[in-house]
Design a protein around this motif. Structure first.
Motif, PDB file in Angstrom:
ATOM      1  N   LYS A 279      -4.638  76.708  53.356  1.00 20.97           N
ATOM      2  CA  LYS A 279      -5.067  76.720  51.957  1.00 20.97           C
ATOM      3  C   LYS A 279      -4.648  78.021  51.279  1.00 20.97           C
ATOM      4  O   LYS A 279      -4.723  79.101  51.883  1.00 20.97           O
ATOM      5  N   PHE A 280      -4.194  77.936  50.041  1.00 20.26           N
ATOM      6  CA  PHE A 280      -3.732  79.057  49.227  1.00 20.26           C
ATOM      7  C   PHE A 280      -2.387  79.625  49.685  1.00 20.26           C
ATOM      8  O   PHE A 280      -1.971  80.669  49.190  1.00 20.26           O
ATOM      9  N   THR A 281      -1.704  78.999  50.651  1.00 19.15           N
ATOM     10  CA  THR A 281      -0.412  79.483  51.120  1.00 19.15           C
ATOM     11  C   THR A 281       0.681  78.477  50.755  1.00 19.15           C
ATOM     12  O   THR A 281       0.406  77.408  50.214  1.00 19.15           O
ATOM     13  N   VAL A 282       1.929  78.823  51.091  1.00 17.98           N
ATOM     14  CA  VAL A 282       3.034  77.873  50.964  1.00 17.98           C
ATOM     15  C   VAL A 282       3.584  77.512  52.342  1.00 17.98           C
ATOM     16  O   VAL A 282       4.717  77.066  52.474  1.00 17.98           O
ATOM     17  N   LYS A 283       2.781  77.701  53.363  1.00 13.20           N
ATOM     18  CA  LYS A 283       3.156  77.272  54.706  1.00 13.20           C
ATOM     19  C   LYS A 283       2.924  75.766  54.838  1.00 13.20           C
ATOM     20  O   LYS A 283       2.108  75.180  54.112  1.00 13.20           O
ATOM     21  N   ASP A 284       3.612  75.152  55.802  1.00 15.10           N
ATOM     22  CA  ASP A 284       3.450  73.708  55.993  1.00 15.10           C
ATOM     23  C   ASP A 284       2.018  73.328  56.358  1.00 15.10           C
ATOM     24  O   ASP A 284       1.586  72.213  56.061  1.00 15.10           O
ATOM     25  N   ILE A 285       1.287  74.231  56.992  1.00 10.22           N
ATOM     26  CA  ILE A 285      -0.100  73.905  57.344  1.00 10.22           C
ATOM     27  C   ILE A 285      -0.973  73.746  56.108  1.00 10.22           C
ATOM     28  O   ILE A 285      -2.090  73.229  56.195  1.00 10.22           O
ATOM     29  N   GLY A 286      -0.449  74.153  54.945  1.00 11.52           N
ATOM     30  CA  GLY A 286      -1.156  73.926  53.686  1.00 11.52           C
ATOM     31  C   GLY A 286      -0.532  72.834  52.833  1.00 11.52           C
ATOM     32  O   GLY A 286      -1.234  72.014  52.246  1.00 11.52           O
ATOM     33  N   LEU A 287       0.815  72.826  52.787  1.00 11.31           N
ATOM     34  CA  LEU A 287       1.514  71.940  51.852  1.00 11.31           C
ATOM     35  C   LEU A 287       1.852  70.567  52.435  1.00 11.31           C
ATOM     36  O   LEU A 287       2.024  69.603  51.675  1.00 11.31           O
TER      37      LEU A 287
ATOM     38  N   TYR B 168       9.346  71.644  46.758  1.00 12.26           N
ATOM     39  CA  TYR B 168       9.046  73.021  46.364  1.00 12.26           C
ATOM     40  C   TYR B 168       7.550  73.286  46.469  1.00 12.26           C
ATOM     41  O   TYR B 168       6.729  72.363  46.461  1.00 12.26           O
ATOM     42  N   GLY B 169       7.207  74.566  46.543  1.00 11.75           N
ATOM     43  CA  GLY B 169       5.805  74.939  46.643  1.00 11.75           C
ATOM     44  C   GLY B 169       5.476  76.179  45.837  1.00 11.75           C
ATOM     45  O   GLY B 169       6.335  77.045  45.610  1.00 11.75           O
ATOM     46  N   VAL B 170       4.229  76.273  45.425  1.00 12.08           N
ATOM     47  CA  VAL B 170       3.739  77.352  44.559  1.00 12.08           C
ATOM     48  C   VAL B 170       2.488  77.947  45.184  1.00 12.08           C
ATOM     49  O   VAL B 170       1.644  77.230  45.715  1.00 12.08           O
ATOM     50  N   ARG B 171       2.382  79.247  45.105  1.00  7.19           N
ATOM     51  CA  ARG B 171       1.164  79.939  45.552  1.00  7.19           C
ATOM     52  C   ARG B 171       0.671  80.836  44.422  1.00  7.19           C
ATOM     53  O   ARG B 171       1.416  81.649  43.884  1.00  7.19           O
ATOM     54  N   THR B 172      -0.588  80.662  44.069  1.00  9.64           N
ATOM     55  CA  THR B 172      -1.215  81.485  43.032  1.00  9.64           C
ATOM     56  C   THR B 172      -2.551  81.968  43.568  1.00  9.64           C
ATOM     57  O   THR B 172      -3.478  81.190  43.698  1.00  9.64           O
TER      58      THR B 172
ATOM     59  N   THR C 214       2.527  68.255  49.157  1.00 13.24           N
ATOM     60  CA  THR C 214       2.017  68.633  47.858  1.00 13.24           C
ATOM     61  C   THR C 214       2.710  69.926  47.465  1.00 13.24           C
ATOM     62  O   THR C 214       3.219  70.654  48.326  1.00 13.24           O
ATOM     63  N   GLY C 215       2.723  70.245  46.177  1.00 16.21           N
ATOM     64  CA  GLY C 215       3.385  71.455  45.710  1.00 16.21           C
ATOM     65  C   GLY C 215       2.499  72.678  45.697  1.00 16.21           C
ATOM     66  O   GLY C 215       2.984  73.791  45.470  1.00 16.21           O
ATOM     67  N   GLN C 216       1.202  72.497  45.963  1.00 14.37           N
ATOM     68  CA  GLN C 216       0.297  73.639  45.979  1.00 14.37           C
ATOM     69  C   GLN C 216      -0.911  73.304  46.845  1.00 14.37           C
ATOM     70  O   GLN C 216      -1.502  72.230  46.704  1.00 14.37           O
ATOM     71  N   ALA C 217      -1.249  74.225  47.724  1.00 11.41           N
ATOM     72  CA  ALA C 217      -2.310  73.974  48.704  1.00 11.41           C
ATOM     73  C   ALA C 217      -3.658  74.428  48.173  1.00 11.41           C
ATOM     74  O   ALA C 217      -4.326  75.300  48.744  1.00 11.41           O
ATOM     75  N   ILE C 218      -4.045  73.807  47.083  1.00  9.06           N
ATOM     76  CA  ILE C 218      -5.341  74.090  46.477  1.00  9.06           C
ATOM     77  C   ILE C 218      -5.710  72.895  45.604  1.00  9.06           C
ATOM     78  O   ILE C 218      -4.839  72.176  45.124  1.00  9.06           O
ATOM     79  N   CYS C 219      -6.974  72.687  45.400  1.00 11.36           N
ATOM     80  CA  CYS C 219      -7.485  71.395  44.947  1.00 11.36           C
ATOM     81  C   CYS C 219      -6.955  70.909  43.605  1.00 11.36           C
ATOM     82  O   CYS C 219      -6.261  69.900  43.524  1.00 11.36           O
ATOM     83  N   ALA C 220      -7.297  71.577  42.515  1.00 13.03           N
ATOM     84  CA  ALA C 220      -6.937  71.078  41.193  1.00 13.03           C
ATOM     85  C   ALA C 220      -5.424  70.982  40.989  1.00 13.03           C
ATOM     86  O   ALA C 220      -4.925  69.961  40.504  1.00 13.03           O
ATOM     87  N   PRO C 221      -4.641  72.007  41.349  1.00 14.24           N
ATOM     88  CA  PRO C 221      -3.188  71.886  41.183  1.00 14.24           C
ATOM     89  C   PRO C 221      -2.587  70.742  41.999  1.00 14.24           C
ATOM     90  O   PRO C 221      -1.651  70.081  41.536  1.00 14.24           O
ATOM     91  N   SER C 222      -3.113  70.494  43.179  1.00 13.46           N
ATOM     92  CA  SER C 222      -2.587  69.401  43.998  1.00 13.46           C
ATOM     93  C   SER C 222      -2.852  68.060  43.328  1.00 13.46           C
ATOM     94  O   SER C 222      -1.956  67.211  43.221  1.00 13.46           O
ATOM     95  N   ARG C 223      -4.042  67.854  42.853  1.00 11.28           N
ATOM     96  CA  ARG C 223      -4.409  66.576  42.235  1.00 11.28           C
ATOM     97  C   ARG C 223      -3.673  66.350  40.918  1.00 11.28           C
ATOM     98  O   ARG C 223      -3.313  65.216  40.581  1.00 11.28           O
TER      99      ARG C 223
ATOM    100  N   VAL D 136      -2.858  67.886  58.141  1.00 10.82           N
ATOM    101  CA  VAL D 136      -2.073  66.738  58.594  1.00 10.82           C
ATOM    102  C   VAL D 136      -2.110  66.624  60.118  1.00 10.82           C
ATOM    103  O   VAL D 136      -1.934  65.535  60.679  1.00 10.82           O
ATOM    104  N   TYR D 137      -2.372  67.735  60.787  1.00 13.19           N
ATOM    105  CA  TYR D 137      -2.401  67.733  62.252  1.00 13.19           C
ATOM    106  C   TYR D 137      -3.702  67.182  62.819  1.00 13.19           C
ATOM    107  O   TYR D 137      -3.832  67.060  64.037  1.00 13.19           O
ATOM    108  N   ASP D 138      -4.648  66.836  61.978  1.00 15.77           N
ATOM    109  CA  ASP D 138      -5.962  66.414  62.452  1.00 15.77           C
ATOM    110  C   ASP D 138      -6.209  64.934  62.220  1.00 15.77           C
ATOM    111  O   ASP D 138      -7.195  64.521  61.591  1.00 15.77           O
ATOM    112  N   TYR D 139      -5.295  64.115  62.766  1.00 19.34           N
ATOM    113  CA  TYR D 139      -5.393  62.653  62.759  1.00 19.34           C
ATOM    114  C   TYR D 139      -4.816  62.140  64.068  1.00 19.34           C
ATOM    115  O   TYR D 139      -3.843  62.694  64.580  1.00 19.34           O
ATOM    116  N   GLY D 140      -5.407  61.068  64.554  1.00 19.88           N
ATOM    117  CA  GLY D 140      -4.852  60.454  65.743  1.00 19.88           C
ATOM    118  C   GLY D 140      -3.418  60.022  65.551  1.00 19.88           C
ATOM    119  O   GLY D 140      -2.555  60.252  66.412  1.00 19.88           O
TER     120      GLY D 140
END
Length: 492
Positions: free
Chosen positions: A266-274, A338-342, A84-93, A53-57
């Motif tokens: 990616k793969f975390t529950v930090k805001d930089i992923g979620l 909420y967020g999930v990490r697996t 998103t609730g999970q910082a990984i592709c399929a679960p997010s979609r 999210v930080y990589d946009y004008g």
């Protein structure tokens, strides 16, 4: 019907008498578009892949090239607290398409499937008269849950790192469709592999507290420069799509841009992923240049679409409609997200599950297999305990509990979990998080020793006692885990 449109249609009718049936068909289509869009707007959701999210004008990064997204923000509404609730592709979609968090819809590990009994956006929107289209990357299954009205695969091109969106198919569809539709345009950019960039320079990259220590790392600079270049490529694709939308569709078209999760977290529950970019344009409804700091979530997307289309969210959906915000009302949609990490079923599979709860002010994380508590998770089975310990040691710097003041510490640099004055805050968040976990049917709970090893039935996933393309297991440890050691997820 306003005077300009009446005049335009009159001219087209006159033109049809002199130029034949093509103009007559165009006139009929304009009438159909005006009528249908007046009742049911077309909906387009453009989803980028692995972009922070930080990589946009429009989100404050002046060094990255995103004029198309920035234009959408100028013409529409920018959300500053979308998740998103999970910082990984399929679960997010899967959340976008079902209105349910990963644990509830079943897709809480990567490359896994949604529960086969769940109805998705394809079912719900079809019942409301919409055709539901997927243009690009899928990454969701099974097919009986996701029955797209039309689906076009990404298009390969030479000398580029990723396939492209099927722009020709999109254009042909927008040019000829006469019924309301909901289209997901799912890009493979900027997900790595990235473009090659010669002589990358640190001054061309914007750094943040989470990566400031890498300014002199040549490999990181090369990767980051290639990532920026891939972002630019995706922005070009988005520009092409917006040009098609503005050419063929009326103003009553809802257009959403987002990216499925952040790559840096990616793969975390930090805001930089979620935390995700989320920009919405709807000229007949949204005031240009609007900004909202209300908490919205990917599970809210389908309920919002249903609301717009004249339907209602199902009672078992987790999300809520944010249509009132699009209409200019500053109202709370979610008090908490909420967020999930697996970490299992990914290339570097380890046992290290986490859960997160967040409001606008505070964020609480529990890492259930942290080194602090790993002894409580042991089972007495030699090989099971080896892999449980290995997971804890892999993430040895991550504590059992984390608490952050997000408003004053947005990059989660200062853990306040042991600050006595904030214990009531931590206890409240922890209680609410476990209540949510219970409602989701979570495989985790408060009971010590409950550290399930998850695996799909059959041989469909990455197992802890097997090699993966990025991790080697000692021969003495291979095939040491038995079927009874696993919690088997049948629908995978």
């Amino acid at each position: 019907m306003n005077l300009i449109l009446k005049t335009s249609l009159f001219c087209l009718i006159l033109y049809s008498f002199s130029c034949g049936s093509n103009a007559k068909n165009m006139t009929n289509r304009l009438k159909e578009t005006e009528t249908s869009n007046g009742q049911a707007p077309n909906i387009i959701f453009y989803l980028a892949d692995d972009q922070d999210v930080y990589d946009y004008g429009c989100y404050g990064n002046e060094k990255v090239h995103t004029p198309a997204v920035d234009r959408l923000a100028q013409e529409g509404l920018l959300f500053t607290n979308a998740f998103t609730g999970q910082a990984i592709c399929a679960p997010s979609r899967s959340q976008l398409f079902t209105g349910k968090y990963p644990l509830k819809n079943g897709c809480f590990a990567n490359h896994t499937a949604t529960r086969p009994t769940i109805e998705s956006v394809t079912d719900h929107m079809k019942k409301l008269g919409y055709e539901v289209v997927l243009a690009g990357k899928s990454h969701v299954k099974p097919s009986n849950v996701y029955q797209w009205g039309r689906e076009w695969e990404p298009v390969p091109k030479e000398n580029v790192p990723r396939d492209y969106i099927p722009l020709d198919s999109i254009e042909n569809y927008l040019k000829n469709t006469t019924k309301p539709f909901c289209m997901f345009i799912t890009s493979k950019y900027p997900h790595g592999k990235y473009f090659e960039v010669d002589n990358p320079k640190a001054e061309d990259i914007k750094f943040y507290p989470f990566n400031d220590d890498k300014k002199t790392n040549p490999e990181y600079l090369k990767s980051k420069a290639g990532y920026y270049r891939s972002i630019k490529e995706d922005n070009t694709q988005l520009e092409d799509v917006l040009n098609l939308v503005d050419t063929y569709l009326s103003n009553n078209t809802l257009f959403i841009y987002s990216a499925d999760h952040g790559v840096s977290g990616k793969f975390t529950v930090k805001d930089i992923g979620l935390k995700v970019p989320f920009v919405v344009r709807w000229p007949k409804v949204i005031k240009a240049g609007s900004v909202s700091d209300q908490l919205v979530h990917y599970t809210d997307v389908l309920p919002t679409f249903l609301d717009i289309a004249g339907g209602k969210a199902m009672p078992d959906m987790d999300g809520k409609s944010f249509l009132p915000i699009l209409q200019g009302k500053d109202v709370e949609i979610n008090e908490y997200v909420y967020g999930v990490r697996t970490n299992q079923n990914i290339l570097n599979s380890e046992i290290f599950p986490s859960r997160m709860i967040r409001n606008k002010k505070y964020k609480y994380i529990r890492n259930f297999n942290s080194l602090e508590v790993v002894e409580n998770n042991l089972t007495g089975k030699t090989y099971v305990d080896y892999f449980i310990k290995r997971g804890a040691n892999t993430f040895k710097n991550e504590p059992f509990e984390e608490l952050y003041d997000i408003q004053n510490d947005p990059f989660e640099q200062h853990n306040l979990a042991n600050v006595q004055e904030l214990k009531p805050v931590k206890d409240t968040l922890s209680k609410k998080m476990f209540n949510w976990m219970d409602s989701q049917g979570d495989i985790l709970n408060k009971i010590a020793g409950n550290m399930p090893i998850i695996t799909p039935s059959g041989n469909k996933g990455f197992k802890l006692d097997q090699d993966t393309p990025t991790r080697q297991i000692a021969d003495s440890l291979k095939n040491t885990l038995q079927k009874e050691d696993y919690t088997i997820i049948e629908h995978w």
